[in-house]
Design a protein around this motif. Sequence first.
Motif, PDB file in Angstrom:
ATOM      1  N   GLY A 372       0.794  -1.229   0.000  1.00  0.00           N
ATOM      2  CA  GLY A 372       0.000   0.000   0.000  1.00  0.00           C
ATOM      3  C   GLY A 372       0.821   1.271   0.000  1.00  0.00           C
ATOM      4  N   ASN A 373       2.089   1.167   0.387  1.00  0.00           N
ATOM      5  CA  ASN A 373       2.882   2.388   0.554  1.00  0.00           C
ATOM      6  C   ASN A 373       3.397   2.957  -0.763  1.00  0.00           C
ATOM      7  OD1 ASN A 373       3.535   4.017   2.865  1.00  0.00           O
ATOM      8  ND2 ASN A 373       5.694   3.683   2.391  1.00  0.00           N
ATOM      9  N   TYR A 374       3.292   2.204  -1.861  1.00  0.00           N
ATOM     10  CA  TYR A 374       3.716   2.768  -3.151  1.00  0.00           C
ATOM     11  C   TYR A 374       2.914   4.022  -3.475  1.00  0.00           C
ATOM     12  CZ  TYR A 374       4.600   3.539  -8.063  1.00  0.00           C
ATOM     13  OH  TYR A 374       4.940   4.137  -9.253  1.00  0.00           O
ATOM     14  N   ARG A 375       1.605   3.966  -3.255  1.00  0.00           N
ATOM     15  CA  ARG A 375       0.756   5.109  -3.567  1.00  0.00           C
ATOM     16  C   ARG A 375       1.166   6.336  -2.769  1.00  0.00           C
ATOM     17  NH1 ARG A 375      -1.090   6.849  -7.644  1.00  0.00           N
ATOM     18  NH2 ARG A 375      -1.489   4.659  -8.122  1.00  0.00           N
ATOM     19  N   GLU A 376       1.535   6.125  -1.502  1.00  0.00           N
ATOM     20  CA  GLU A 376       1.966   7.261  -0.694  1.00  0.00           C
ATOM     21  C   GLU A 376       3.235   7.878  -1.250  1.00  0.00           C
ATOM     22  OE1 GLU A 376       3.812   7.977   3.751  1.00  0.00           O
ATOM     23  OE2 GLU A 376       1.949   6.819   3.590  1.00  0.00           O
ATOM     24  N   MET A 377       4.219   7.041  -1.589  1.00  0.00           N
ATOM     25  CA  MET A 377       5.504   7.566  -2.060  1.00  0.00           C
ATOM     26  C   MET A 377       5.416   8.187  -3.446  1.00  0.00           C
ATOM     27  SD  MET A 377       8.104   4.546  -0.826  1.00  0.00           S
ATOM     28  CE  MET A 377       9.575   5.405  -1.401  1.00  0.00           C
ATOM     29  N   ALA A 378       4.649   7.558  -4.337  1.00  0.00           N
ATOM     30  CA  ALA A 378       4.629   7.982  -5.734  1.00  0.00           C
ATOM     31  C   ALA A 378       3.622   9.077  -6.023  1.00  0.00           C
ATOM     32  CB  ALA A 378       4.331   6.778  -6.635  1.00  0.00           C
ATOM     33  N   SER A 379       2.695   9.292  -5.099  1.00  0.00           N
ATOM     34  CA  SER A 379       1.629  10.242  -5.400  1.00  0.00           C
ATOM     35  C   SER A 379       1.238  11.108  -4.205  1.00  0.00           C
ATOM     36  CB  SER A 379       0.396   9.476  -5.909  1.00  0.00           C
ATOM     37  OG  SER A 379      -0.636  10.345  -6.267  1.00  0.00           O
ATOM     38  N   ASP A 380       0.881  10.467  -3.082  1.00  0.00           N
ATOM     39  CA  ASP A 380       0.290  11.210  -1.966  1.00  0.00           C
ATOM     40  C   ASP A 380       1.223  12.238  -1.350  1.00  0.00           C
ATOM     41  OD1 ASP A 380      -1.895   9.666  -2.397  1.00  0.00           O
ATOM     42  OD2 ASP A 380      -1.659   8.398  -0.628  1.00  0.00           O
ATOM     43  N   VAL A 381       2.544  11.991  -1.381  1.00  0.00           N
ATOM     44  CA  VAL A 381       3.489  12.859  -0.674  1.00  0.00           C
ATOM     45  C   VAL A 381       3.430  14.320  -1.132  1.00  0.00           C
ATOM     46  CG1 VAL A 381       5.152  11.092  -0.035  1.00  0.00           C
ATOM     47  CG2 VAL A 381       5.298  12.152  -2.303  1.00  0.00           C
ATOM     48  N   ARG A 382       2.847  14.576  -2.279  1.00  0.00           N
ATOM     49  CA  ARG A 382       2.772  15.961  -2.767  1.00  0.00           C
ATOM     50  C   ARG A 382       1.363  16.544  -2.686  1.00  0.00           C
ATOM     51  NH1 ARG A 382       3.619  14.845  -9.284  1.00  0.00           N
ATOM     52  NH2 ARG A 382       2.274  13.020  -9.404  1.00  0.00           N
ATOM     53  N   LYS A 383       0.419  15.816  -2.077  1.00  0.00           N
ATOM     54  CA  LYS A 383      -0.959  16.280  -2.031  1.00  0.00           C
ATOM     55  C   LYS A 383      -1.263  17.001  -0.718  1.00  0.00           C
ATOM     56  CE  LYS A 383      -2.704  12.712  -5.154  1.00  0.00           C
ATOM     57  NZ  LYS A 383      -3.598  11.542  -5.318  1.00  0.00           N
ATOM     58  N   PRO A 384      -1.966  18.120  -0.782  1.00  0.00           N
ATOM     59  CA  PRO A 384      -2.260  18.910   0.429  1.00  0.00           C
ATOM     60  C   PRO A 384      -2.980  18.112   1.513  1.00  0.00           C
ATOM     61  CG  PRO A 384      -2.757  20.187  -1.539  1.00  0.00           C
ATOM     62  CD  PRO A 384      -2.442  18.800  -2.003  1.00  0.00           C
ATOM     63  N   LEU A 385      -3.931  17.246   1.119  1.00  0.00           N
ATOM     64  CA  LEU A 385      -4.678  16.495   2.127  1.00  0.00           C
ATOM     65  C   LEU A 385      -3.777  15.538   2.895  1.00  0.00           C
ATOM     66  CD1 LEU A 385      -7.454  16.010   3.344  1.00  0.00           C
ATOM     67  CD2 LEU A 385      -7.848  14.239   1.613  1.00  0.00           C
ATOM     68  N   TYR A 386      -2.837  14.878   2.179  1.00  0.00           N
ATOM     69  CA  TYR A 386      -1.879  13.993   2.838  1.00  0.00           C
ATOM     70  C   TYR A 386      -1.007  14.784   3.804  1.00  0.00           C
ATOM     71  CZ  TYR A 386       2.492  11.450   3.500  1.00  0.00           C
ATOM     72  OH  TYR A 386       3.604  10.875   4.054  1.00  0.00           O
ATOM     73  N   LEU A 387      -0.523  15.941   3.344  1.00  0.00           N
ATOM     74  CA  LEU A 387       0.359  16.753   4.180  1.00  0.00           C
ATOM     75  C   LEU A 387      -0.372  17.258   5.418  1.00  0.00           C
ATOM     76  CD1 LEU A 387       2.165  18.755   1.358  1.00  0.00           C
ATOM     77  CD2 LEU A 387       3.087  16.847   2.702  1.00  0.00           C
ATOM     78  N   LEU A 388      -1.665  17.605   5.267  1.00  0.00           N
ATOM     79  CA  LEU A 388      -2.452  18.052   6.415  1.00  0.00           C
ATOM     80  C   LEU A 388      -2.620  16.917   7.419  1.00  0.00           C
ATOM     81  CD1 LEU A 388      -4.244  20.059   7.908  1.00  0.00           C
ATOM     82  CD2 LEU A 388      -6.159  19.290   6.475  1.00  0.00           C
ATOM     83  N   ARG A 389      -2.987  15.740   6.923  1.00  0.00           N
ATOM     84  CA  ARG A 389      -3.169  14.595   7.829  1.00  0.00           C
ATOM     85  C   ARG A 389      -1.862  14.248   8.527  1.00  0.00           C
ATOM     86  NH1 ARG A 389      -7.142  10.733   8.229  1.00  0.00           N
ATOM     87  NH2 ARG A 389      -6.524   8.836   9.329  1.00  0.00           N
ATOM     88  N   LYS A 390      -0.758  14.307   7.783  1.00  0.00           N
ATOM     89  CA  LYS A 390       0.560  14.029   8.364  1.00  0.00           C
ATOM     90  C   LYS A 390       0.861  15.024   9.485  1.00  0.00           C
ATOM     91  CE  LYS A 390       5.376  13.216   6.869  1.00  0.00           C
ATOM     92  NZ  LYS A 390       6.106  14.131   7.759  1.00  0.00           N
TER      93      LYS A 390
END
Length: 481
Positions: A372-390
């Motif tokens: 499941g972590n491929y999606r985080e590394m390849a895509s989510d890491v640059r999305k505002p919603l991911y960064l907010l949740r992080k």
Amino acid sequence: MKTVVVGAGPVGALAALYAAVRGHDVEIYELRPDIRDPSTEPNNTKSINLALSERGIYSLRQTGLSDLADAVLANTVPMHGRMIHVRKHGEYVREAQQYDAHGRDLLAMDRTVLNRALIDHLDGMPNVKFFFKHKLIGVDFKKNSAWFENRQDKKDILTQGPEFKLTFDLLIGADGAHSAVRNHLMKVVPMTYQQEYIDKLWCQFGVPTSAEGDFRIPPNYLHIWPADESMFIAIPNTDKTFTATLFMSKEGFEALEASGKVVEYFSKNFPAVVPDLITEEDLKQQFINNEHLPLISIKCTPYHHEDDGVIVGDAAHAMVPFYGQGMNAGLEDVRVLFEFLDKYPNDRAKALSEYTKQRTPDAQTINDLALGNYREMASDVRKPLYLLRKWVEETLYVHLPSLGWATQYSRVTFSNMRYSQVYQASQRQARILNGVVGLGLAAVAGSALVFAGNGGAKRMEKGILRGICLAAQGLQRVIQG
């Protein structure tokens, strides 16, 4: 006690060390030539670089060899976090994302260096024998017997040689994803087995030092160029080079091979790789000459046969590399296995059974997390919603220590908590966060207003933080009953 280890990679070598320090007579059989021989290195050490974390380090320290972990750690490069390389509004930018809110680091390491350090320690032990260029061809677990073939060098090709038989008390299979020990184990054990090749291949690239002999980009990060369906990463080495890897679908590789537009693809999707890291010509040559290799995910159980056979590492649970836990999980297997062997010194069957019982859910959990972590590394890491949740999770991690709040990543990477327990804790915290968002929004906003007063943006930020913490704290207490 005679312990035979099949596979002299890092996991097999560590298993041999654990057995040797307990006084076993240890024999290690490896199909490849000795990895320390420079002439074998180009063809036998192809691997994605390691990110050594707490589980691996702790397993090294638990050998009882006081100098082993220090010798290994001396050859690592600390990585504070990810460095994301993206274009924003048409401009190339780098954005650092810390791994841990408390400042803990991952350690980048060459797999070959780790392997050599372990083998060097084994070499000095009188109760250890190595047999390189030996292939396992048969096992009879009921008679505790194994057959090996002594391969011969003929013009750098290992060819069939004489066969011989040996006996063992315990056979440990640490011979990788395509394990011969596992295949023989399956003949006598009703093993559930699942194998999957994911839709990504990988290709390795070398990034040389700068003209001044230094790192070309900041060294203390795992560098990521996310592009959704593809991804390029670079991990630092102690010699100030980087080992880089391209992940992309089979169809994507085939399209680039057919078109020859490798440089154009990199320029579009991975800004500044060319020419800042690799020249155009070097990029094209490495893409052509370096293999495009598959990524496999394997789950199986049980891991043992009665009291005489067991598998560890990739032989038991090969996983994709996107959580950086494959090697760490394999090293942890060894520690857990020998903890059970120590716990039941007169009942090895019980020890191996308990090992399977504990490690199966843990290994399958980290296997799923890695997928499941491929999606985080390849895509989510640059999305505002991911960064907010992080940001929210890390804020709660720092400000609610009394309630045991921690991020999933920190528990996986910087603790020895069982993987299955990490997942359960993360699911509980996800319910809390969802409650904060859904039910606690009014409390957050109200608290922010109360604490903000007329104090401006900083006070407003503190108010929001206080509101989030209060809402999360209340919801966690409700969930805990």
